[in-house]
Design a protein around this motif. Structure first.
Motif, PDB file in Angstrom:
ATOM      1  N   THR A  22      46.605 -19.839  13.222  1.00 30.47           N
ATOM      2  CA  THR A  22      45.747 -19.195  12.226  1.00 30.47           C
ATOM      3  C   THR A  22      44.797 -20.206  11.599  1.00 30.47           C
ATOM      4  N   VAL A  23      45.331 -21.336  11.190  1.00 26.95           N
ATOM      5  CA  VAL A  23      44.508 -22.377  10.562  1.00 26.95           C
ATOM      6  C   VAL A  23      43.559 -22.996  11.585  1.00 26.95           C
ATOM      7  N   THR A  24      44.055 -23.258  12.783  1.00 24.07           N
ATOM      8  CA  THR A  24      43.237 -23.867  13.840  1.00 24.07           C
ATOM      9  C   THR A  24      42.072 -22.967  14.239  1.00 24.07           C
ATOM     10  N   LEU A  25      42.288 -21.666  14.254  1.00 22.89           N
ATOM     11  CA  LEU A  25      41.231 -20.718  14.609  1.00 22.89           C
ATOM     12  C   LEU A  25      40.333 -20.371  13.428  1.00 22.89           C
ATOM     13  N   ASP A  26      40.517 -21.078  12.337  1.00 23.39           N
ATOM     14  CA  ASP A  26      39.659 -20.983  11.156  1.00 23.39           C
ATOM     15  C   ASP A  26      39.753 -19.635  10.442  1.00 23.39           C
ATOM     16  N   TYR A  27      40.964 -19.064  10.442  1.00 21.82           N
ATOM     17  CA  TYR A  27      41.238 -17.903   9.609  1.00 21.82           C
ATOM     18  C   TYR A  27      41.871 -18.414   8.318  1.00 21.82           C
ATOM     19  N   ALA A  28      41.727 -17.685   7.247  1.00 25.71           N
ATOM     20  CA  ALA A  28      42.392 -18.047   5.996  1.00 25.71           C
ATOM     21  C   ALA A  28      43.890 -17.761   6.153  1.00 25.71           C
ATOM     22  N   TRP A  29      44.725 -18.762   5.901  1.00 29.45           N
ATOM     23  CA  TRP A  29      46.178 -18.635   6.088  1.00 29.45           C
ATOM     24  C   TRP A  29      46.764 -17.525   5.238  1.00 29.45           C
ATOM     25  N   TRP A  30      46.162 -17.261   4.072  1.00 31.61           N
ATOM     26  CA  TRP A  30      46.743 -16.297   3.153  1.00 31.61           C
ATOM     27  C   TRP A  30      46.704 -14.867   3.697  1.00 31.61           C
ATOM     28  N   TRP A  31      45.876 -14.619   4.733  1.00 31.41           N
ATOM     29  CA  TRP A  31      45.873 -13.292   5.349  1.00 31.41           C
ATOM     30  C   TRP A  31      47.243 -12.959   5.942  1.00 31.41           C
ATOM     31  N   LEU A  32      47.973 -13.972   6.397  1.00 32.37           N
ATOM     32  CA  LEU A  32      49.311 -13.730   6.952  1.00 32.37           C
ATOM     33  C   LEU A  32      50.223 -13.128   5.887  1.00 32.37           C
ATOM     34  N   ILE A  33      50.071 -13.599   4.666  1.00 37.78           N
ATOM     35  CA  ILE A  33      50.878 -13.083   3.552  1.00 37.78           C
ATOM     36  C   ILE A  33      50.329 -11.731   3.083  1.00 37.78           C
ATOM     37  N   ALA A  34      49.011 -11.636   2.972  1.00 43.01           N
ATOM     38  CA  ALA A  34      48.375 -10.408   2.471  1.00 43.01           C
ATOM     39  C   ALA A  34      48.694  -9.197   3.351  1.00 43.01           C
ATOM     40  N   LEU A  35      48.778  -9.404   4.659  1.00 44.90           N
ATOM     41  CA  LEU A  35      49.021  -8.295   5.585  1.00 44.90           C
ATOM     42  C   LEU A  35      50.504  -8.103   5.919  1.00 44.90           C
ATOM     43  N   PHE A  36      51.351  -8.952   5.378  1.00 47.21           N
ATOM     44  CA  PHE A  36      52.747  -8.997   5.806  1.00 47.21           C
ATOM     45  C   PHE A  36      53.465  -7.652   5.711  1.00 47.21           C
ATOM     46  N   LEU A  37      53.373  -6.984   4.597  1.00 46.62           N
ATOM     47  CA  LEU A  37      54.138  -5.745   4.399  1.00 46.62           C
ATOM     48  C   LEU A  37      53.519  -4.517   5.055  1.00 46.62           C
ATOM     49  N   VAL A  38      52.280  -4.616   5.502  1.00 47.87           N
ATOM     50  CA  VAL A  38      51.623  -3.475   6.149  1.00 47.87           C
ATOM     51  C   VAL A  38      52.440  -2.978   7.342  1.00 47.87           C
ATOM     52  N   PHE A  39      53.018  -3.891   8.080  1.00 47.46           N
ATOM     53  CA  PHE A  39      53.740  -3.519   9.303  1.00 47.46           C
ATOM     54  C   PHE A  39      55.075  -2.840   8.998  1.00 47.46           C
ATOM     55  N   ASP A  40      55.562  -3.010   7.778  1.00 42.17           N
ATOM     56  CA  ASP A  40      56.806  -2.334   7.402  1.00 42.17           C
ATOM     57  C   ASP A  40      56.606  -0.858   7.090  1.00 42.17           C
ATOM     58  N   LEU A  41      55.354  -0.410   7.049  1.00 41.27           N
ATOM     59  CA  LEU A  41      55.109   1.031   6.871  1.00 41.27           C
ATOM     60  C   LEU A  41      55.700   1.832   8.028  1.00 41.27           C
ATOM     61  N   SER A  42      55.958   1.175   9.142  1.00 42.58           N
ATOM     62  CA  SER A  42      56.573   1.857  10.289  1.00 42.58           C
ATOM     63  C   SER A  42      57.962   2.380   9.948  1.00 42.58           C
ATOM     64  N   ALA A  43      58.590   1.820   8.930  1.00 41.78           N
ATOM     65  CA  ALA A  43      59.923   2.289   8.526  1.00 41.78           C
ATOM     66  C   ALA A  43      59.872   3.681   7.901  1.00 41.78           C
ATOM     67  N   LEU A  44      58.682   4.177   7.612  1.00 51.26           N
ATOM     68  CA  LEU A  44      58.573   5.539   7.079  1.00 51.26           C
ATOM     69  C   LEU A  44      59.093   6.578   8.068  1.00 51.26           C
ATOM     70  N   GLY A  45      59.199   6.212   9.341  1.00 53.58           N
ATOM     71  CA  GLY A  45      59.772   7.112  10.330  1.00 53.58           C
ATOM     72  C   GLY A  45      61.199   7.509   9.994  1.00 53.58           C
ATOM     73  N   TYR A  46      61.873   6.682   9.190  1.00 52.32           N
ATOM     74  CA  TYR A  46      63.243   7.010   8.788  1.00 52.32           C
ATOM     75  C   TYR A  46      63.301   8.230   7.884  1.00 52.32           C
ATOM     76  N   VAL A  47      62.175   8.626   7.315  1.00 50.31           N
ATOM     77  CA  VAL A  47      62.131   9.849   6.511  1.00 50.31           C
ATOM     78  C   VAL A  47      62.443  11.048   7.405  1.00 50.31           C
ATOM     79  N   ALA A  48      61.969  11.010   8.642  1.00 50.41           N
ATOM     80  CA  ALA A  48      62.209  12.114   9.578  1.00 50.41           C
ATOM     81  C   ALA A  48      63.641  12.091  10.094  1.00 50.41           C
ATOM     82  N   SER A  49      64.073  10.949  10.605  1.00 52.86           N
ATOM     83  CA  SER A  49      65.434  10.810  11.123  1.00 52.86           C
ATOM     84  C   SER A  49      65.686   9.344  11.473  1.00 52.86           C
ATOM     85  N   THR A  50      66.937   9.024  11.669  1.00 49.82           N
ATOM     86  CA  THR A  50      67.290   7.658  12.054  1.00 49.82           C
ATOM     87  C   THR A  50      66.715   7.321  13.426  1.00 49.82           C
TER      88      THR A  50
END
Length: 128
Positions: A22-50
């Motif tokens: 991330t740093v080598t490709l000249d992206y801001a490192w903090w994007w890794l933290i800022a986007l971190f929880l977005v991928f956990d939205l996939s757990a909303l599938g548990y509302v439907a069923s296990t």
């Protein structure tokens, strides 16, 4: 070390590599933290069923999609796709490094890396 320990260590190394990339490709490192929880939205599938929850969680918490997105970013020179791919891979790697593996369909806490949460104590007691 057990295979689970090896997998957790391997993913810690991947997470560190993603930070370096991330740093080598000249992206801001903090994007890794800022986007971190977005991928956990996939757990909303548990509302439907296990079963549905495990399916959506596992689809998002695997390396196949960040690998495809990263390839597109490299081939088509699409920087935002590269950043999302890195953040996604970072999320998967950190999750696995701390013990959150791919889910079995029977229970959210049952992963390919063992049980998480209160069920982990039960697993430790069962191991001779």
């Amino acid at each position: 070390m057990t295979p689970i320990h090896w997998q957790r260590l391997e993913n810690a190394v991947i997470a560190a590599g993603v930070i370096v990339a991330t740093v080598t490709l000249d992206y801001a490192w903090w994007w890794l933290i800022a986007l971190f929880l977005v991928f956990d939205l996939s757990a909303l599938g548990y509302v439907a069923s296990t079963r549905a929850g495990a399916f959506f969680y596992n689809a998002v918490h695997s390396y196949w999609a960040p690998a495809i997105l990263g390839t597109i970013a490299l081939v088509a020179d699409v920087r935002w796709a590269g950043l999302v791919a890195l953040a996604w891979a970072f999320h998967v790697a950190v999750d696995r490094a701390i013990g959150y593996g791919l889910k079995h369909a029977d229970h959210f806490g049952h992963t390919h890396l063992g049980w998480i949460g209160k069920h982990r104590e039960q697993q430790v007691e069962e191991v001779p």
